[in-house]
Design a protein around this motif. Sequence first.
Motif, PDB file in Angstrom:
ATOM      1  N   VAL A   2      40.010   2.955  56.698  1.00 54.25           N
ATOM      2  CA  VAL A   2      39.775   2.134  57.879  1.00 54.25           C
ATOM      3  C   VAL A   2      38.813   1.023  57.503  1.00 54.25           C
ATOM      4  CG1 VAL A   2      38.812   2.081  60.204  1.00 54.25           C
ATOM      5  CG2 VAL A   2      40.172   4.051  59.463  1.00 54.25           C
ATOM      6  N   ALA A  24      39.423  -2.725  64.110  1.00 55.89           N
ATOM      7  CA  ALA A  24      39.719  -1.753  63.055  1.00 55.89           C
ATOM      8  C   ALA A  24      41.118  -1.952  62.507  1.00 55.89           C
ATOM      9  CB  ALA A  24      39.584  -0.337  63.602  1.00 55.89           C
ATOM     10  N   PHE A  29      43.516   4.923  63.845  1.00 61.07           N
ATOM     11  CA  PHE A  29      42.299   4.544  64.584  1.00 61.07           C
ATOM     12  C   PHE A  29      42.049   5.470  65.761  1.00 61.07           C
ATOM     13  CE2 PHE A  29      39.024   2.015  66.336  1.00 61.07           C
ATOM     14  CZ  PHE A  29      39.261   1.913  67.705  1.00 61.07           C
ATOM     15  N   ASN A  74      42.608   1.769  72.194  1.00 66.85           N
ATOM     16  CA  ASN A  74      43.261   2.310  71.005  1.00 66.85           C
ATOM     17  C   ASN A  74      44.519   1.524  70.625  1.00 66.85           C
ATOM     18  OD1 ASN A  74      41.322   4.215  70.524  1.00 66.85           O
ATOM     19  ND2 ASN A  74      42.460   5.905  71.474  1.00 66.85           N
ATOM     20  N   LYS A  77      43.265  -1.263  68.743  1.00 68.27           N
ATOM     21  CA  LYS A  77      42.335  -0.877  67.676  1.00 68.27           C
ATOM     22  C   LYS A  77      41.009  -1.624  67.802  1.00 68.27           C
ATOM     23  CE  LYS A  77      46.158   0.152  64.528  1.00 68.27           C
ATOM     24  NZ  LYS A  77      46.769  -0.123  63.202  1.00 68.27           N
ATOM     25  N   ALA A  98      33.037   4.470  62.132  1.00 66.35           N
ATOM     26  CA  ALA A  98      34.184   5.319  62.475  1.00 66.35           C
ATOM     27  C   ALA A  98      34.071   6.626  61.718  1.00 66.35           C
ATOM     28  CB  ALA A  98      35.487   4.614  62.108  1.00 66.35           C
TER      29      ALA A  98
END
Length: 120
Positions: A2, A24, A29, A74, A77, A98
Motif C-alpha cells: 500500500v 491509498a 485498502f 473505501n 481509497k 495503514a
Amino acid sequence: QVQLVESGGGLVQPGGSLRLSCAASGSTFSSYTMRWYRQGPGKERELVASITSTGSDTNYADSVKGRFTVSRENAKKLVYLQMNSLKPEDTAVYYCNAERRISSITMVYWGQGTQVTVSS
C-alpha cells in the motif's frame, strides 16, 4: 503493498479548519485500519485518530476529541481528517498510517506526511 499520499496541509489561523486527505493505492485498502499520527516540533509522534476497516468505529486522542473527525471512503481509497477549531499546539507534520493483520503477520505502511501550521 500500500502506498499512502497525504495532502491538504497548510497554514491556518487559530480557530480555523483544514481537511487532510490520504490517498491509498492497492487493492486491499478496505481491509486496513487507518490512523492519523502527528509529530510536532521537538515532540514524539503521537496517535491522533483511528478508523476501522469498515468505518464502523473511530477513536481519538483526548487532545482532539470534539474538534477532529476521521472518515473514509473505501470505494475511493481515501481517508480524511477534518480538523476544526485548530490551535497552535496542533502544529505538526501529520502522517497517514495503514495497518492490517493476517494471522501473525502485521503489515504497516506510512505516508510521507503533510505539514499543518496553526499561527496568526
